[in-house]
Design an enzyme around this catalytic site. Structure first.
Site, PDB file in Angstrom:
ATOM      1  N   LYS A 147     -12.428  -1.199  -3.514  1.00  0.00           N
ATOM      2  CA  LYS A 147     -11.745  -0.427  -2.702  1.00  0.00           C
ATOM      3  C   LYS A 147     -10.367  -0.373  -3.659  1.00  0.00           C
ATOM      4  CE  LYS A 147      -9.973  -0.327   1.728  1.00  0.00           C
ATOM      5  NZ  LYS A 147     -10.159  -0.484   3.124  1.00  0.00           N
ATOM      6  N   MET A 148      -9.696   0.503  -3.721  1.00  0.00           N
ATOM      7  CA  MET A 148      -8.309   0.762  -4.403  1.00  0.00           C
ATOM      8  C   MET A 148      -7.288   1.488  -3.418  1.00  0.00           C
ATOM      9  SD  MET A 148      -8.870   3.139  -7.692  1.00  0.00           S
ATOM     10  CE  MET A 148      -7.356   3.517  -8.042  1.00  0.00           C
ATOM     11  N   LYS A 149      -6.085   1.178  -3.767  1.00  0.00           N
ATOM     12  CA  LYS A 149      -5.054   2.014  -3.063  1.00  0.00           C
ATOM     13  C   LYS A 149      -4.790   3.276  -3.923  1.00  0.00           C
ATOM     14  CE  LYS A 149      -4.809  -1.004   0.252  1.00  0.00           C
ATOM     15  NZ  LYS A 149      -5.278  -0.584   1.662  1.00  0.00           N
ATOM     16  N   GLU A 161     -10.112   7.150   2.340  1.00  0.00           N
ATOM     17  CA  GLU A 161      -9.687   6.390   3.625  1.00  0.00           C
ATOM     18  C   GLU A 161      -8.443   6.658   4.274  1.00  0.00           C
ATOM     19  OE1 GLU A 161     -10.785   2.262   3.642  1.00  0.00           O
ATOM     20  OE2 GLU A 161      -9.050   1.540   4.818  1.00  0.00           O
ATOM     21  N   GLU A 173     -15.246  -5.406   5.899  1.00  0.00           N
ATOM     22  CA  GLU A 173     -14.492  -5.404   4.715  1.00  0.00           C
ATOM     23  C   GLU A 173     -14.375  -6.917   4.148  1.00  0.00           C
ATOM     24  OE1 GLU A 173     -10.505  -3.967   5.606  1.00  0.00           O
ATOM     25  OE2 GLU A 173      -9.968  -3.576   3.479  1.00  0.00           O
ATOM     26  N   SER A 174     -13.996  -7.147   2.815  1.00  0.00           N
ATOM     27  CA  SER A 174     -13.621  -8.380   2.273  1.00  0.00           C
ATOM     28  C   SER A 174     -12.484  -8.111   1.409  1.00  0.00           C
ATOM     29  CB  SER A 174     -14.806  -8.818   1.681  1.00  0.00           C
ATOM     30  OG  SER A 174     -14.469 -10.123   0.892  1.00  0.00           O
ATOM     31  N   TYR A 175     -11.562  -9.251   1.367  1.00  0.00           N
ATOM     32  CA  TYR A 175     -10.416  -9.310   0.624  1.00  0.00           C
ATOM     33  C   TYR A 175     -10.477 -10.375  -0.330  1.00  0.00           C
ATOM     34  CZ  TYR A 175      -8.029  -6.708   4.432  1.00  0.00           C
ATOM     35  OH  TYR A 175      -7.868  -5.543   5.224  1.00  0.00           O
ATOM     36  N   ASN A 234      -4.034  -8.669   9.100  1.00  0.00           N
ATOM     37  CA  ASN A 234      -3.192  -8.073   8.649  1.00  0.00           C
ATOM     38  C   ASN A 234      -2.733  -6.535   8.840  1.00  0.00           C
ATOM     39  OD1 ASN A 234      -4.064  -5.745   6.459  1.00  0.00           O
ATOM     40  ND2 ASN A 234      -5.678  -7.542   6.491  1.00  0.00           N
ATOM     41  N   GLU A 253      -8.670   1.961  11.516  1.00  0.00           N
ATOM     42  CA  GLU A 253      -8.168   0.621  11.435  1.00  0.00           C
ATOM     43  C   GLU A 253      -6.793   0.432  12.251  1.00  0.00           C
ATOM     44  OE1 GLU A 253      -7.168   0.540   6.912  1.00  0.00           O
ATOM     45  OE2 GLU A 253      -5.658  -0.255   7.490  1.00  0.00           O
ATOM     46  N   TYR A 306      -4.290  -2.955  -4.529  1.00  0.00           N
ATOM     47  CA  TYR A 306      -2.962  -2.740  -4.367  1.00  0.00           C
ATOM     48  C   TYR A 306      -1.756  -2.647  -5.181  1.00  0.00           C
ATOM     49  CZ  TYR A 306      -4.068  -4.135   0.534  1.00  0.00           C
ATOM     50  OH  TYR A 306      -4.614  -4.250   1.707  1.00  0.00           O
ATOM     51  N   ASP A 328      -8.098   4.228  -0.732  1.00  0.00           N
ATOM     52  CA  ASP A 328      -7.363   4.261   0.821  1.00  0.00           C
ATOM     53  C   ASP A 328      -5.842   4.629   0.656  1.00  0.00           C
ATOM     54  OD1 ASP A 328      -6.632   3.478   3.172  1.00  0.00           O
ATOM     55  OD2 ASP A 328      -7.040   1.239   2.952  1.00  0.00           O
ATOM     56  N   ASP A 386     -10.917  -2.366  14.037  1.00  0.00           N
ATOM     57  CA  ASP A 386     -10.752  -3.869  13.827  1.00  0.00           C
ATOM     58  C   ASP A 386     -10.708  -4.631  15.046  1.00  0.00           C
ATOM     59  OD1 ASP A 386      -9.957  -6.440  13.103  1.00  0.00           O
ATOM     60  OD2 ASP A 386      -8.526  -5.805  11.622  1.00  0.00           O
ATOM     61  N   ASN A 423       0.877  -1.218   0.132  1.00  0.00           N
ATOM     62  CA  ASN A 423       0.187  -0.253  -0.062  1.00  0.00           C
ATOM     63  C   ASN A 423       0.795   1.273  -0.038  1.00  0.00           C
ATOM     64  OD1 ASN A 423       0.634   0.614   2.702  1.00  0.00           O
ATOM     65  ND2 ASN A 423      -0.738  -0.708   3.397  1.00  0.00           N
ATOM     66  N   HIS A 481     -12.204  -3.024   9.637  1.00  0.00           N
ATOM     67  CA  HIS A 481     -11.259  -3.342   8.707  1.00  0.00           C
ATOM     68  C   HIS A 481     -10.761  -4.837   8.972  1.00  0.00           C
ATOM     69  CE1 HIS A 481      -6.709  -4.440   8.881  1.00  0.00           C
ATOM     70  NE2 HIS A 481      -6.647  -3.636   7.846  1.00  0.00           N
ATOM     71  N   LYS A 514      -0.699  -1.190  32.541  1.00  0.00           N
ATOM     72  CA  LYS A 514      -0.914   0.355  32.896  1.00  0.00           C
ATOM     73  C   LYS A 514      -1.822   0.790  31.717  1.00  0.00           C
ATOM     74  CE  LYS A 514       2.780   2.478  35.264  1.00  0.00           C
ATOM     75  NZ  LYS A 514       3.689   3.411  35.131  1.00  0.00           N
TER      76      LYS A 514
HETATM   77  O1  LIG Z   1      -3.177  -2.283   3.325  1.00  0.00           O
HETATM   78  C1  LIG Z   1      -3.534  -2.508   4.457  1.00  0.00           C
HETATM   79  O2  LIG Z   1      -2.906  -2.095   5.362  1.00  0.00           O
HETATM   80  C2  LIG Z   1      -4.986  -2.621   4.666  1.00  0.00           C
HETATM   81  C3  LIG Z   1      -6.102  -1.772   4.657  1.00  0.00           C
HETATM   82  O3  LIG Z   1      -5.457  -0.490   4.801  1.00  0.00           O
HETATM   83  C4  LIG Z   1      -7.250  -1.931   4.562  1.00  0.00           C
HETATM   84  O4  LIG Z   1      -7.642  -3.124   4.397  1.00  0.00           O
HETATM   85  O5  LIG Z   1      -8.072  -1.286   4.475  1.00  0.00           O
HETATM   86 MG   LIG Z   2      -7.209   0.941   5.017  1.00  0.00          MG
END
Ligand SMILES: O=C([O-])CC(=O)C(=O)O
Ligand SMILES: [Mg+2]
Length: 394
Positions: free
Chosen positions: A179-181, A244, A346-348, A52, A270, A153, A218, A297, A19, A327, A98
Site C-alpha cells: 500500500k502506498m499513500k 482507501e 495491516e502490517s507496517y 498510530n 480506520e 509514505y 490511501d 481498528d 500522509n 488498521h 453519555k
Molecule cells: O498514515 C496513517 O495515518 C495510517 C494509515 O492510514 C493506514 O495505516 O492505513
Molecule cells: Mg489508511
C-alpha cells in the site's frame, strides 16, 4: 477477579513520515500495564497501547478510565465461570459516559481493553486468537492471516525511485500486496497532483508486474467528492486492490456518491471509533458488501468488547467479517483476525516501530503469517516492543 494495579505511560512513535493529511513528527502512544489476580491467587499482567494516528491519552486515562477500572467491583470483572470479563470491565469504565460524541475517549478505553484481553488470555494460558476462536467461533481459528505491507509514505526528499525501492524491500520480505499513500501534494492543482500520483502508481505497478490487485492506495481522508471522483476515474483502469479513505471518514453521503461511480473496492473505517459510527457508515455510506473493505481498528475504537458489537452489527446487515481488515498493524488485531476469521490485517514493515509489527520469529510467506502459541497477545515475543512495555513493570 480483582485489579491489583494499573500503570500507564507515554511512548514516542515520532518519525519524519507524512500522509496526505498529517505528519508524524509529534506522534505518541499511551502504554498501560494492568495486573489482575484471579480468585485462586494467580496473577497476570496484560499490556495495551494505542496504534498510530491518535495521540497518547494520559489525561483521559488518569482522570477517568483507570480510576473507574480500579473501583470496579470484583463481581463486574468476573464471568459466571470465574474468568476475567473484559465486557464487565468495559461497562465499569464507561459508567457515566453519555452516548455519541465519542472523541478520543475510545482510544483511552481501547488501550485498557487491549491489556485486559492480554491478561485474560494469559490467565487461561492460551494465546488470544485461540481464546477468541473458542469463545466465539466453536474453536475454528484460521491457520494464518493475510497481511499486506503498508508504507509508501511521503518523506523529505523521497522521489519515485525511493518509493519503488521501498516496495521492492516489502516484496523481498514475503509480502505480495503493498500500500502506498497518494493525494499528498499540498496546494497542487488537482490535475497536476493526479498526474504526479499516476506516475507514482505506474512506477509501483511496474514492479508488481502490472497487477493492480497487488496495490492499495490511501488518501487518508483528504479529498472532497470532486477530487475523489476525478481520482476514481483515473484509477479505474488499474483495477487496484482498494482505494482507501478517499473522503472524510464521517461524510457518509459522499461515500455513497463515490460508490455509485467507482466500481473497484473502496476501503475505509480506520477513523470510525464506535459500533454506532460503523453502523452509520454501513447504513448511509453506500458501501458494497461484495467488495468493499472495513478497517475499524480495535485499539482506537473502544477495544475488542466494542469490536465484537461491530462484527455483530455487520453480520446483521449482511456483511461478512471477511470484509474486515483492521488498521494499525498490531498484534492485537492480528490475533482478532485469526481468532474471529477476519479478512486479514495491516502490517507496517518499516514504520511505526515498535508498536507496528508482529512477533520477531514470524516469517511472512506470500503475504500470510502464522501466529505463535504464547499465552496472551504475544508482546513478549516482540523484543523491541516488550522492552518499551516492560518499563511500566520494572
Ligand atoms: O498514515 C496513517 O495515518 C495510517 C494509515 O492510514 C493506514 O495505516 O492505513
Ligand atoms: Mg489508511
Amino acid at each position: 477477579m480483582r485489579i491489583v494495579s494499573i500503570r500507564d505511560g507515554v511512548a514516542p512513535i515520532a518519525s519524519d513520515i507524512a500522509n496526505a493529511y498529517i505528519d508524524f513528527s509529534k506522534m505518541t502512544a499511551s502504554i498501560v500495564a494492568v495486573t489482575v489476580e484471579d480468585g485462586a491467587g494467580r496473577r497476570a499482567t496484560g499490556f495495551g497501547f494505542n496504534s498510530n494516528g491518535r495521540y497518547a491519552q494520559p489525561g483521559l486515562l488518569r482522570e477517568r478510565f483507570i480510576q473507574r477500572l480500579l473501583e470496579a467491583p470484583e463481581v463486574a470483572l468476573s464471568t459466571p465461570e470465574g474468568t476475567l470479563n473484559p465486557a464487565g470491565a468495559w461497562a465499569a469504565m464507561m459508567r457515566n459516559e453519555k452516548p455519541g460524541g465519542h472523541g478520543e475517549r475510545s482510544v483511552a478505553v481501547g488501550v485498557l481493553d487491549m491489556a485486559l484481553w492480554d491478561a485474560a488470555a494469559k490467565l487461561e494460558g492460551v494465546p488470544l486468537w485461540k481464546l477468541l476462536a473458542e469463545r466465539y467461533r466453536q474453536g475454528q481459528a484460521d491457520d494464518s492471516a493475510w497481511i499486506y505491507a503498508a508504507g509508501g509514505y511521503y518523506y523529505p526528499g523521497k522521489g519515485v525511485d525511493a518509493l519503488v525501492e521501498e516496495m521492492r524491500r516489502y516484496l523481498g520480505m514475503g509480502y505480495s500486496v503493498v500500500k502506498m499513500k497518494i493525494g499528498g501534494a499540498p496546494g497542487t492543482p488537482l490535475r497536476d497532483a493526479l498526474k504526479e500520483d499516476v506516475a507514482r502508481i505506474e512506477a509501483v505497478l511496474k514492479l508488481l508486474g502490472g497487477d493492480g490487485s497487488r496495490l492499495c492506495v490511501d488518501v487518508n481522508g483528504r479529498f472532497g467528492l470532486h477530487a475523489a471522483l476525478s481520482y476514481g476515474a483515473a484509477l479505474t483502469p488499474y483495477k487496484l486492490r482498494w482505494y482507501e479513505e478517499p473522503l472524510d471518514p464521517l461524510d457518509y453521503s459522499t461515500h455513497a456518491a463515490l460508490a455509485e461511480h467507482y466500481d473497484g473496492p473502496i476501503a475505509t473505517g480506520e477513523n470510525l471509533f464506535s459500533m454506532v459510527d460503523a453502523r452509520n457508515l454501513i447504513r448511509h455510506g453506500g458501501l458494497r458488501p461484495d467488495r468493499d473493505v472495513l478497517q475499524f481498528d480495535p485499539a482506537l475504537s473502544y477495544g475488542l468488547v466494542e469490536y465484537l458489537r461491530t462484527l455483530e452489527m455487520l453480520v446483521a446487515h449482511g456483511w461478512s467479517p471477511r470484509r474486515c481488515v483492521p488498521h494499525g498493524g498490531h498484534q492485537f488485531a492480528l490475533n482478532i483476525a485469526v481468532g474471529l476469521g477476519l479478512g486479514g490485517n495491516e502490517s507496517y514493515p518499516e514504520v511505526f516501530a515498535p508498536f507496528g509489527g508482529f512477533a520477531d520469529d514470524s516469517p511472512v510467506q506470500d503475504s500470510r503469517i502464522k501466529l505463535h502459541d504464547t499465552p496472551g497477545i504475544g508482546f513478549e515475543r516482540k523484543s523491541a516492543l516488550y522492552t518499551v512495555l516492560k518499563t511500566l513493570t520494572d
